[in-house]
Motif scaffolding. Structure first.
Motif, mmCIF file in Angstrom:
data_model
loop_
_atom_site.group_PDB
_atom_site.id
_atom_site.type_symbol
_atom_site.label_atom_id
_atom_site.label_comp_id
_atom_site.label_asym_id
_atom_site.label_seq_id
_atom_site.Cartn_x
_atom_site.Cartn_y
_atom_site.Cartn_z
ATOM 1 N N ALA A 264 0.796 -1.336 0.137
ATOM 2 C CA ALA A 264 0.095 0.030 0.065
ATOM 3 C C ALA A 264 0.855 1.082 0.184
ATOM 4 O O ALA A 264 2.037 1.118 0.336
ATOM 5 C CB ALA A 264 -0.820 -0.054 1.199
ATOM 6 N N HIS A 265 0.254 2.335 -0.254
ATOM 7 C CA HIS A 265 1.183 3.677 -0.359
ATOM 8 C C HIS A 265 0.894 4.304 0.960
ATOM 9 O O HIS A 265 -0.100 4.540 1.407
ATOM 10 C CB HIS A 265 1.237 4.392 -1.539
ATOM 11 C CG HIS A 265 0.005 5.183 -1.806
ATOM 12 N ND1 HIS A 265 -0.425 6.551 -1.297
ATOM 13 C CD2 HIS A 265 -0.972 4.820 -2.386
ATOM 14 C CE1 HIS A 265 -1.577 6.927 -1.746
ATOM 15 N NE2 HIS A 265 -2.072 5.811 -2.691
ATOM 16 N N HIS A 266 1.910 4.961 1.707
ATOM 17 C CA HIS A 266 1.742 5.612 2.766
ATOM 18 C C HIS A 266 1.517 7.352 2.560
ATOM 19 O O HIS A 266 1.116 8.078 3.603
ATOM 20 C CB HIS A 266 2.515 5.152 4.062
ATOM 21 C CG HIS A 266 4.185 5.704 3.649
ATOM 22 N ND1 HIS A 266 4.980 4.364 3.550
ATOM 23 C CD2 HIS A 266 4.782 6.616 3.550
ATOM 24 C CE1 HIS A 266 6.070 4.971 3.294
ATOM 25 N NE2 HIS A 266 5.951 6.196 3.198
ATOM 26 N N ASN A 276 -8.667 7.568 3.644
ATOM 27 C CA ASN A 276 -8.849 6.447 2.633
ATOM 28 C C ASN A 276 -7.916 6.282 1.841
ATOM 29 O O ASN A 276 -7.412 4.989 1.313
ATOM 30 C CB ASN A 276 -10.047 6.718 1.947
ATOM 31 C CG ASN A 276 -10.505 5.293 1.261
ATOM 32 O OD1 ASN A 276 -10.498 4.319 2.109
ATOM 33 N ND2 ASN A 276 -11.264 5.187 0.282
ATOM 34 N N ASP A 277 -7.137 7.482 1.182
ATOM 35 C CA ASP A 277 -6.158 7.288 0.138
ATOM 36 C C ASP A 277 -4.497 7.759 0.791
ATOM 37 O O ASP A 277 -4.211 9.063 0.711
ATOM 38 C CB ASP A 277 -6.387 8.148 -1.034
ATOM 39 C CG ASP A 277 -5.598 8.011 -2.362
ATOM 40 O OD1 ASP A 277 -4.779 7.176 -2.218
ATOM 41 O OD2 ASP A 277 -5.729 8.742 -3.101
ATOM 42 N N ASP A 278 -3.939 7.049 1.434
ATOM 43 C CA ASP A 278 -4.130 5.518 1.366
ATOM 44 C C ASP A 278 -3.674 5.018 2.704
ATOM 45 O O ASP A 278 -2.830 4.048 2.945
ATOM 46 C CB ASP A 278 -3.133 4.787 0.252
ATOM 47 C CG ASP A 278 -3.521 3.193 0.377
ATOM 48 O OD1 ASP A 278 -4.627 2.802 0.843
ATOM 49 O OD2 ASP A 278 -2.891 2.333 -0.067
ATOM 50 N N ALA A 308 6.001 8.113 -1.999
ATOM 51 C CA ALA A 308 5.755 8.792 -3.263
ATOM 52 C C ALA A 308 5.171 8.278 -4.383
ATOM 53 O O ALA A 308 5.261 8.405 -5.520
ATOM 54 C CB ALA A 308 7.354 9.051 -3.770
ATOM 55 N N GLU A 309 3.858 7.665 -4.084
ATOM 56 C CA GLU A 309 3.169 6.753 -5.033
ATOM 57 C C GLU A 309 2.421 8.014 -5.757
ATOM 58 O O GLU A 309 2.300 8.085 -6.941
ATOM 59 C CB GLU A 309 2.153 6.143 -4.311
ATOM 60 C CG GLU A 309 1.082 5.376 -5.378
ATOM 61 C CD GLU A 309 -0.297 5.937 -5.730
ATOM 62 O OE1 GLU A 309 -0.990 5.542 -6.390
ATOM 63 O OE2 GLU A 309 -0.429 7.300 -5.046
ATOM 64 N N GLU A 310 2.001 9.267 -4.748
ATOM 65 C CA GLU A 310 1.236 10.261 -5.527
ATOM 66 C C GLU A 310 1.935 11.017 -6.489
ATOM 67 O O GLU A 310 1.454 11.986 -7.163
ATOM 68 C CB GLU A 310 0.580 11.132 -4.308
ATOM 69 C CG GLU A 310 -0.465 10.434 -3.517
ATOM 70 C CD GLU A 310 -1.687 10.085 -3.955
ATOM 71 O OE1 GLU A 310 -2.035 10.201 -5.197
ATOM 72 O OE2 GLU A 310 -2.682 9.582 -3.060
ATOM 73 N N LEU A 311 3.284 10.825 -6.374
ATOM 74 C CA LEU A 311 4.189 11.868 -7.169
ATOM 75 C C LEU A 311 4.565 10.849 -8.708
ATOM 76 O O LEU A 311 5.331 11.538 -9.420
ATOM 77 C CB LEU A 311 5.212 12.325 -6.710
ATOM 78 C CG LEU A 311 5.046 12.925 -5.321
ATOM 79 C CD1 LEU A 311 6.318 13.470 -4.639
ATOM 80 C CD2 LEU A 311 4.237 14.160 -5.811
ATOM 81 N N LEU A 337 -3.285 -2.656 -1.935
ATOM 82 C CA LEU A 337 -4.523 -2.191 -1.611
ATOM 83 C C LEU A 337 -4.228 -0.694 -1.268
ATOM 84 O O LEU A 337 -3.482 0.266 -0.651
ATOM 85 C CB LEU A 337 -4.293 -2.762 0.272
ATOM 86 C CG LEU A 337 -4.038 -4.203 0.382
ATOM 87 C CD1 LEU A 337 -4.024 -4.374 1.772
ATOM 88 C CD2 LEU A 337 -4.828 -5.031 -0.478
ATOM 89 N N ASP A 338 -5.159 0.032 -2.176
ATOM 90 C CA ASP A 338 -5.194 1.495 -2.113
ATOM 91 C C ASP A 338 -6.646 1.987 -2.090
ATOM 92 O O ASP A 338 -7.411 1.685 -3.029
ATOM 93 C CB ASP A 338 -4.482 1.931 -3.577
ATOM 94 C CG ASP A 338 -4.160 3.373 -3.549
ATOM 95 O OD1 ASP A 338 -4.626 4.109 -2.549
ATOM 96 O OD2 ASP A 338 -3.669 3.845 -4.628
ATOM 97 N N MET A 339 -7.122 2.669 -1.073
ATOM 98 C CA MET A 339 -8.502 3.186 -0.922
ATOM 99 C C MET A 339 -9.267 1.860 -0.632
ATOM 100 O O MET A 339 -10.422 1.829 -1.550
ATOM 101 C CB MET A 339 -8.771 4.023 -2.070
ATOM 102 C CG MET A 339 -7.855 5.229 -2.642
ATOM 103 S SD MET A 339 -8.365 6.067 -4.070
ATOM 104 C CE MET A 339 -9.637 6.919 -3.693
HETATM 105 ZN ZN ZN Z 1 -3.748 5.912 -3.549
#
Ligand code: ZN
Ligand code: BES
Length: 465
Positions: A264-266, A276-278, A308-311, A337-339
């Motif tokens: 999952a991304h923190h 929820n994200d994430d 850095a998933e969101e980037l 597992l994301d959201m």
């Molecule tokens: Zn996410």
């Protein structure tokens, strides 16, 4: 969660049912059939008995106190917290740093021309600067169009279209432009990115269509001078972290040599607490690490939270790049597992990068069918950390509720919107799916390697072109 029905059907039957289900969302059985075919087995029960949804909820509550933007102190604090929790279960958990080039948005963006103030926005990755110069029409800013144009010391006015914003800025800068204005070719806001940092850039702003056309008229009418001012933007190297913990097989004699990754991304986006994200997926990875710690296993389990998933999926890409050829070969499945806990989102779905079923969707469809009487449907989808794994030929799937909640990427993505029922459901499906394969006497679907595959362009919230 209470289960009254104790009907046991064989794993093999459940599996073959799951495999016959097609990839459309409508394939899932209606809820009314659920109780009739509920048939989790004794192995599932070992996992189900251990899951405590309050642990997940409490970790989300802790993590989602603030945004956790990659490279900031808040992300680092989250990473240490995750490590501490994993260590508390007896894992040797690692915080693995990596660097990336980060960007801080401009705090001030101004454009004035001929005594009029316009309403520009800066492109992400634009540099700062204060430039006053003549504005000239540079068409679409393609190399061909600019061949015979000298833009030395000028501000280039360029229309959106045909090539990326980044290319337009570089083309104009190569021709000597001191700044670039790109105006929209359609109504609506232009929220653009140059795609990445580049030493060749000059200050670049975006304008709505009508304002760009107004400037064009003024150029045609005679000389036009303008001032472009961008302040507060910053490009710098930053540090983010992946957090990892590994459970070696306890049954050494039956060691399959296979690896399953649960990730999952923190990190979160700016301004959003990302409950929820994430934080939801992160807290679920932590709880599944706790649940699976004490169970006998024949397969290596890796619990990973990515930074850095969101980037741009940077942490998961780093993780995959750091795997040896042998490790890539041994990973039979990646559960992303994301959201996974919004009260206001739709039903659980599985997303694979190529839209095809794989070992992960098969395990999850089989477990959801055993638990709920309906196999969770799958379809094509990227936008998260399963993509770099899929590209490396590793069977991977995203667990997410669809459609997404209206709070996605907003300050309202907070703990009060989290549903314990949703969390419980996903934790059960993923926990039992993983253990269906990792238990020493496993049967179930056969492992099946994916083929390396190139995902279509990453999806960005901002326009590249
Ligand atoms: Zn996410
Ligand atoms: N959790 C989202 C992905 C998502 C959101 C998938 C809603 C499906 C529905 C993820 O954290 C995210 O926001 N990803 C980025 C893409 C990434 C490559 C920067 C996105 O979708 O904008």
């Amino acid at each position: 969660m209470k289960r009254t029905k104790k009907t046991i059907v064989s794993v093999a039957l459940a599996t073959s049912l799951a495999l016959s289900i097609s990839s459309t969302y409508t394939a899932a059985a209606p809820a009314t059939q659920a109780s009739a075919s509920q048939a989790y087995n004794a192995v599932d029960k070992k996992v189900l008995n251990k899951i405590n949804v309050d642990n997940i909820y409490n970790d989300i509550e802790y993590l989602a106190k603030t945004p956790r933007v990659a490279g900031t102190a808040a992300e680092h604090k989250a990473a240490w917290y995750i490590q501490k929790k994993l260590k508390s279960f007896g894992y040797k958990a690692n915080v693995e740093p990596f660097t990336f080039v980060g960007y801080t948005e401009a705090s001030k963006v101004e454009l004035s021309a001929d005594g009029t103030s316009y309403s520009p926005s800066a492109f992400t990755y634009s540099i700062n600067g204060n430039v006053s110069a003549e504005v000239v029409d540079a068409g679409l800013g393609t190399k061909e169009e600019l061949t015979n144009q000298d833009l030395t010391g000028k501000i280039a006015l360029i229309q959106r279209g045909s090539i990326s914003f980044g290319e337009k800025v570089l083309n104009a800068a190569e021709k000597g432009a001191k700044a670039v204005i790109i105006y929209n070719n359609a109504d609506g806001e232009l929220n653009g990115t140059l795609g990445g940092a580049n030493d060749g850039y000059v200050p670049a702003v975006a304008l709505p269509k009508a304002e760009g056309e107004q400037l064009l008229e003024k150029i045609k009418a005679g000389n036009l001078t303008a001032t472009v001012n961008i302040e507060g933007a910053e490009v710098s190297e930053r540090i983010s972290y992946n957090v990892t913990a590994t459970k070696s097989p306890t049954e050494k004699k039956r060691n399959t040599d296979d690896i399953i990754v649960i990730g999952a991304h923190h990190d979160s986006v700016e301004g959003a607490p990302g409950a929820n994200d994430d934080a939801s997926g992160t807290a679920m990875v932590i709880e599944l690490a706790r649940v699976l710690k004490s169970l006998p296993t024949d397969t290596e389990l890796r619990f990973v939270t990515f930074g850095a998933e969101e980037l741009g999926l940077i942490g998961s890409q780093e993780y995959v790049d750091g795997l040896s050829h042998d490790e890539k070969d041994r990973i039979v499945g990646m559960f992303n597992l994301d959201m996974v806990g919004s009260r206001d989102a739709g039903d659980l779905v599985l997303k694979t990068a190529d839209g095809k079923a794989n070992f992960v969707t098969k395990l999850a469809q089989a477990s959801s069918l055993r638990l709920n009487g309906a196999a969770t449907p799958y379809s094509e989808g990227g936008r998260s950390d399963h993509v770099p794994f899929a590209e490396a030929g590793i069977p991977a799937a995203l667990f997410i509720h669809d459609p997404a909640e209206p709070w996605y990427h907003t300050p309202e993505d907070s703990i009060d919107k989290i549903s314990k029922e949703k969390l419980q459901d996903v934790a059960e499906i993923v926990g039992t799916a993983v253990y269906d394969r990792a238990r020493p006497d496993h049967t179930g679907p056969k492992t099946q390697k994916g083929k390396p595959f190139k995902a279509p362009e990453l999806y960005y919230q901002q326009d590249l072109k």
